[in-house]
Design a protein around this motif. Structure first.
Motif, PDB file in Angstrom:
ATOM      1  N   HIS A  66      81.384  27.882 -27.093  1.00  0.00           N
ATOM      2  CA  HIS A  66      82.387  27.909 -25.956  1.00  0.00           C
ATOM      3  C   HIS A  66      82.650  26.474 -25.645  1.00  0.00           C
ATOM      4  O   HIS A  66      81.902  25.451 -26.021  1.00  0.00           O
ATOM      5  N   ILE A  67      84.029  26.443 -25.053  1.00  0.00           N
ATOM      6  CA  ILE A  67      84.532  25.414 -24.512  1.00  0.00           C
ATOM      7  C   ILE A  67      84.817  25.357 -23.223  1.00  0.00           C
ATOM      8  O   ILE A  67      85.319  26.519 -22.684  1.00  0.00           O
ATOM      9  N   GLY A  68      84.696  24.353 -22.369  1.00  0.00           N
ATOM     10  CA  GLY A  68      84.487  24.654 -20.766  1.00  0.00           C
ATOM     11  C   GLY A  68      83.292  25.468 -20.659  1.00  0.00           C
ATOM     12  O   GLY A  68      82.203  25.509 -21.471  1.00  0.00           O
ATOM     13  N   PHE A  69      83.554  26.435 -19.853  1.00  0.00           N
ATOM     14  CA  PHE A  69      82.423  27.637 -19.751  1.00  0.00           C
ATOM     15  C   PHE A  69      83.087  28.851 -20.081  1.00  0.00           C
ATOM     16  O   PHE A  69      82.684  30.083 -19.473  1.00  0.00           O
ATOM     17  N   ASN A  70      84.123  28.767 -21.009  1.00  0.00           N
ATOM     18  CA  ASN A  70      84.511  30.015 -21.601  1.00  0.00           C
ATOM     19  C   ASN A  70      83.495  30.707 -22.678  1.00  0.00           C
ATOM     20  O   ASN A  70      83.567  30.241 -23.712  1.00  0.00           O
ATOM     21  N   GLU A  71      82.796  31.831 -21.906  1.00  0.00           N
ATOM     22  CA  GLU A  71      81.766  32.119 -23.029  1.00  0.00           C
ATOM     23  C   GLU A  71      82.394  33.287 -24.020  1.00  0.00           C
ATOM     24  O   GLU A  71      83.549  33.736 -23.906  1.00  0.00           O
ATOM     25  N   PRO A  72      81.634  33.575 -24.922  1.00  0.00           N
ATOM     26  CA  PRO A  72      82.168  34.390 -26.168  1.00  0.00           C
ATOM     27  C   PRO A  72      82.667  35.620 -25.619  1.00  0.00           C
ATOM     28  O   PRO A  72      82.007  36.362 -24.787  1.00  0.00           O
ATOM     29  N   GLY A  73      83.560  36.093 -26.156  1.00  0.00           N
ATOM     30  CA  GLY A  73      84.201  37.523 -26.034  1.00  0.00           C
ATOM     31  C   GLY A  73      85.485  37.738 -24.847  1.00  0.00           C
ATOM     32  O   GLY A  73      85.844  38.643 -24.758  1.00  0.00           O
ATOM     33  N   GLY A  74      85.655  36.573 -24.241  1.00  0.00           N
ATOM     34  CA  GLY A  74      86.718  36.567 -23.168  1.00  0.00           C
ATOM     35  C   GLY A  74      87.818  36.266 -23.887  1.00  0.00           C
ATOM     36  O   GLY A  74      88.156  36.034 -25.153  1.00  0.00           O
ATOM     37  N   PRO A  75      89.064  36.402 -23.166  1.00  0.00           N
ATOM     38  CA  PRO A  75      90.585  36.591 -23.732  1.00  0.00           C
ATOM     39  C   PRO A  75      90.888  34.851 -23.992  1.00  0.00           C
ATOM     40  O   PRO A  75      90.257  34.027 -23.345  1.00  0.00           O
ATOM     41  N   LEU A  76      91.542  35.048 -25.010  1.00  0.00           N
ATOM     42  CA  LEU A  76      92.099  33.504 -25.759  1.00  0.00           C
ATOM     43  C   LEU A  76      93.350  32.952 -24.714  1.00  0.00           C
ATOM     44  O   LEU A  76      93.522  31.748 -25.056  1.00  0.00           O
ATOM     45  N   ASP A  77      93.683  33.888 -23.876  1.00  0.00           N
ATOM     46  CA  ASP A  77      94.907  33.145 -22.989  1.00  0.00           C
ATOM     47  C   ASP A  77      94.526  32.882 -21.516  1.00  0.00           C
ATOM     48  O   ASP A  77      95.454  32.960 -20.847  1.00  0.00           O
ATOM     49  N   SER A  78      93.163  32.941 -21.333  1.00  0.00           N
ATOM     50  CA  SER A  78      92.902  32.957 -19.849  1.00  0.00           C
ATOM     51  C   SER A  78      93.174  31.869 -19.239  1.00  0.00           C
ATOM     52  O   SER A  78      93.541  30.645 -19.716  1.00  0.00           O
ATOM     53  N   THR A  79      93.456  32.117 -17.875  1.00  0.00           N
ATOM     54  CA  THR A  79      93.476  30.728 -16.802  1.00  0.00           C
ATOM     55  C   THR A  79      92.326  30.534 -16.329  1.00  0.00           C
ATOM     56  O   THR A  79      91.273  31.238 -16.446  1.00  0.00           O
ATOM     57  N   THR A  80      92.244  29.660 -15.322  1.00  0.00           N
ATOM     58  CA  THR A  80      91.001  29.239 -14.471  1.00  0.00           C
ATOM     59  C   THR A  80      90.480  30.569 -14.012  1.00  0.00           C
ATOM     60  O   THR A  80      90.949  31.415 -13.277  1.00  0.00           O
TER      61      THR A  80
END
Length: 246
Positions: free
Chosen positions: A138-152
């Motif tokens: 993870h980078i930031g707190f973007n945990e595995p499995g989330g969308p690659l184009d997410s915003t805050t």
């Protein structure tokens, strides 16, 4: 993506500080993205030394934090706003109030996410974003499995992340918050330069996926392969699972 393997955390900090010093020389009012955790601490020490030596100034800099825990009261020592105040803002000539974070104390967390994204957009997003990487990629707190184009957005912290971060809470995983607000992967990718720091053997699998793997939501940092200016600084332990030492 440029990968550089350096022998020590101090050498990594110096190389990362070079990138920030070069940015501030060309753009004194740069927008700097900051990261927390143990990986950037030597960098903040080095930036402080360069400020004290008169080499750099943060007087015109605006900063945006990557993320913030939900559920920690204002002033809590592990709140990321407190961390950044303690480790960078108060040590250099950065103006009070110039380092921004998401309002994780808001009663309307979605509105806080939207407001933080809008503030970054109004500033033109970051000129340079400092990053660490979790053992699960993870980078930031973007945990595995989330969308690659997410915003805050609001995210749920995995047990792995909470276990990794328990060391900051006297080893008590139950004291680690379960939720956070984080810049999304799409938000991070809007920064004009990314500088990621990784040290230690526990980061080796994530670094191998980042540098040599496929772009995969299960390893969120791999989205950085699509960035036009990404610098990855690692020590030999973090590079130990790479098939090729680039």
């Amino acid at each position: 993506m440029e990968l550089i393997v350096l022998d020590t955390a101090e050498a990594i900090a110096s190389r990362a500080a070079d990138a920030i010093e070069a940015l501030l020389a060309s753009k004194p009012n740069a927008i700097l993205g900051t990261a927390t955790g143990s990986s950037p601490l030597p960098l903040y020490d080095e930036l402080t030394r360069r400020y004290e030596a008169g080499r750099i100034s943060f007087a015109q800099v605006e900063g945006f934090m990557l993320d913030e825990y939900v559920g920690l009261p204002e002033g809590h020592p592990e709140r990321y706003a407190t961390f950044m105040e303690r480790n960078l803002r108060s040590r250099v000539d950065m103006r009070p109030g110039s380092l921004h974070g998401p309002d994780a104390l808001s009663e309307d967390l979605q509105a806080a996410c939207d407001a933080y994204e809008a503030a970054m957009a109004a500033a033109g997003y970051c000129d340079l974003q400092i990053l660490g990487i979790g053992a699960d990629g993870h980078i930031g707190f973007n945990e595995p499995g989330g969308p690659l184009d997410s915003t805050t957005h609001i995210d749920e912290l995995t047990e792995q992340t909470r276990r990794d971060n328990a060391r900051f809470f006297d080893g008590d995983i139950d004291a680690v918050p379960t939720r956070c607000i984080t810049q999304g992967l799409g938000t991070i990718m809007k920064a004009r330069k990314l500088v990621l720091i990784a040290t230690g053997e526990n980061k080796a699998e994530a670094v191998a996926h980042l540098v040599e793997g496929e772009i995969d939501p299960r390893w969120p940092a791999t989205v950085m392969q699509n960035h036009p200016d990404a610098l990855v600084l690692v020590d030999p332990a973090a590079a130990s699972l790479l098939r090729q030492r680039h």
